[in-house]
Write a protein that holds these residues in place. Sequence first.
Motif, mmCIF file in Angstrom:
data_model
loop_
_atom_site.group_PDB
_atom_site.id
_atom_site.type_symbol
_atom_site.label_atom_id
_atom_site.label_comp_id
_atom_site.label_asym_id
_atom_site.label_seq_id
_atom_site.Cartn_x
_atom_site.Cartn_y
_atom_site.Cartn_z
ATOM 1 N N THR A 24 0.792 -1.103 -0.220
ATOM 2 C CA THR A 24 0.210 -0.149 0.108
ATOM 3 C C THR A 24 0.951 1.268 0.072
ATOM 4 O OG1 THR A 24 -0.098 0.082 2.220
ATOM 5 C CG2 THR A 24 -1.999 -1.193 1.083
ATOM 6 N N GLU A 25 1.926 1.287 0.692
ATOM 7 C CA GLU A 25 2.917 2.371 0.785
ATOM 8 C C GLU A 25 3.577 2.452 -0.793
ATOM 9 O OE1 GLU A 25 3.717 4.458 2.999
ATOM 10 O OE2 GLU A 25 1.979 3.678 4.005
ATOM 11 N N ILE A 26 3.841 1.347 -1.363
ATOM 12 C CA ILE A 26 4.467 1.406 -2.901
ATOM 13 C C ILE A 26 3.068 2.287 -3.591
ATOM 14 C CG2 ILE A 26 5.024 0.533 -4.936
ATOM 15 C CD1 ILE A 26 6.490 -1.457 -2.975
ATOM 16 N N LYS A 27 1.989 1.845 -3.374
ATOM 17 C CA LYS A 27 1.166 2.611 -4.315
ATOM 18 C C LYS A 27 0.898 4.023 -3.842
ATOM 19 C CE LYS A 27 -1.780 -1.594 -4.848
ATOM 20 N NZ LYS A 27 -3.114 -2.390 -4.481
ATOM 21 N N ARG A 28 0.896 4.225 -2.659
ATOM 22 C CA ARG A 28 0.904 5.628 -2.129
ATOM 23 C C ARG A 28 1.947 6.356 -2.849
ATOM 24 N NH1 ARG A 28 2.039 7.727 3.826
ATOM 25 N NH2 ARG A 28 1.601 9.775 3.526
ATOM 26 N N PHE A 29 3.289 5.722 -2.826
ATOM 27 C CA PHE A 29 4.400 6.363 -3.637
ATOM 28 C C PHE A 29 3.905 6.947 -4.859
ATOM 29 C CE2 PHE A 29 7.981 6.016 -6.455
ATOM 30 C CZ PHE A 29 8.770 7.085 -5.728
ATOM 31 N N GLU A 72 8.520 -13.116 -2.754
ATOM 32 C CA GLU A 72 7.759 -14.014 -2.012
ATOM 33 C C GLU A 72 7.311 -13.650 -0.600
ATOM 34 O OE1 GLU A 72 10.865 -17.270 -1.370
ATOM 35 O OE2 GLU A 72 10.862 -17.945 -3.512
ATOM 36 N N ASN A 73 7.743 -12.815 0.262
ATOM 37 C CA ASN A 73 7.353 -12.512 1.478
ATOM 38 C C ASN A 73 6.351 -11.282 1.543
ATOM 39 O OD1 ASN A 73 8.605 -14.642 3.153
ATOM 40 N ND2 ASN A 73 10.492 -13.697 2.619
ATOM 41 N N PHE A 74 6.600 -10.540 0.504
ATOM 42 C CA PHE A 74 5.772 -9.070 0.516
ATOM 43 C C PHE A 74 5.213 -8.855 -0.766
ATOM 44 C CE2 PHE A 74 9.363 -8.528 3.410
ATOM 45 C CZ PHE A 74 8.632 -8.479 4.747
ATOM 46 N N GLY A 75 5.486 -9.490 -1.853
ATOM 47 C CA GLY A 75 4.768 -9.346 -3.073
ATOM 48 C C GLY A 75 5.493 -8.189 -3.593
ATOM 49 N N ILE A 76 6.482 -7.545 -3.192
ATOM 50 C CA ILE A 76 7.039 -6.377 -3.812
ATOM 51 C C ILE A 76 8.119 -6.881 -4.879
ATOM 52 C CG2 ILE A 76 8.709 -4.549 -3.200
ATOM 53 C CD1 ILE A 76 7.553 -4.705 -0.465
ATOM 54 N N LYS A 77 7.963 -6.180 -6.174
ATOM 55 C CA LYS A 77 8.689 -6.155 -7.272
ATOM 56 C C LYS A 77 10.006 -5.633 -7.122
ATOM 57 C CE LYS A 77 4.903 -7.823 -9.885
ATOM 58 N NZ LYS A 77 3.963 -7.369 -10.879
ATOM 59 N N GLU A 78 10.988 -6.287 -7.887
ATOM 60 C CA GLU A 78 12.208 -5.271 -7.782
ATOM 61 C C GLU A 78 12.302 -4.312 -8.648
ATOM 62 O OE1 GLU A 78 16.568 -6.466 -10.255
ATOM 63 O OE2 GLU A 78 15.151 -7.982 -9.956
ATOM 64 N N LYS A 79 11.236 -4.115 -9.671
ATOM 65 C CA LYS A 79 11.278 -2.752 -10.339
ATOM 66 C C LYS A 79 10.745 -1.855 -9.724
ATOM 67 C CE LYS A 79 7.039 -3.709 -12.561
ATOM 68 N NZ LYS A 79 5.987 -3.022 -13.338
ATOM 69 N N ASP A 80 9.900 -2.007 -8.790
ATOM 70 C CA ASP A 80 9.428 -1.124 -7.832
ATOM 71 C C ASP A 80 10.156 -0.495 -6.998
ATOM 72 O OD1 ASP A 80 6.745 -1.316 -8.983
ATOM 73 O OD2 ASP A 80 6.107 -2.755 -7.538
#
Length: 95
Positions: free
Chosen positions: A3-8, A42-50
């Motif tokens: 959600t923080e990445i979306k907020r960014f 795997e643990n947070f669903g955060i992608k490298e590109k983000d």
Amino acid sequence: MKTEIKRFKITKGDERVKVAWKLIREIAKFSHSGPFWKFLEENFGIKEKDVKEIMRFLEEAGELELHRSIDGKRLYVSTLKDIKDNPIKLDRWLK
């Protein structure tokens, strides 16, 4: 953290820099974990590109200096490890 990445991605100006730093400091806590990019996925669903996008944004804003290899490539994980290991020194240096 997703959600923080979306907020960014939707914020602008000074608020975007604050959100980016919050994310980078949170992500840096895991910089010594296994294969780093795979661990985040795997643990947070955060992608490298983000994460790389956020770090490049901070570099362009003059808030962060990414480590570079001899051939000029950006070393993202090394920069995150340095942020985790030396947070006070980096904050003082950047200001």
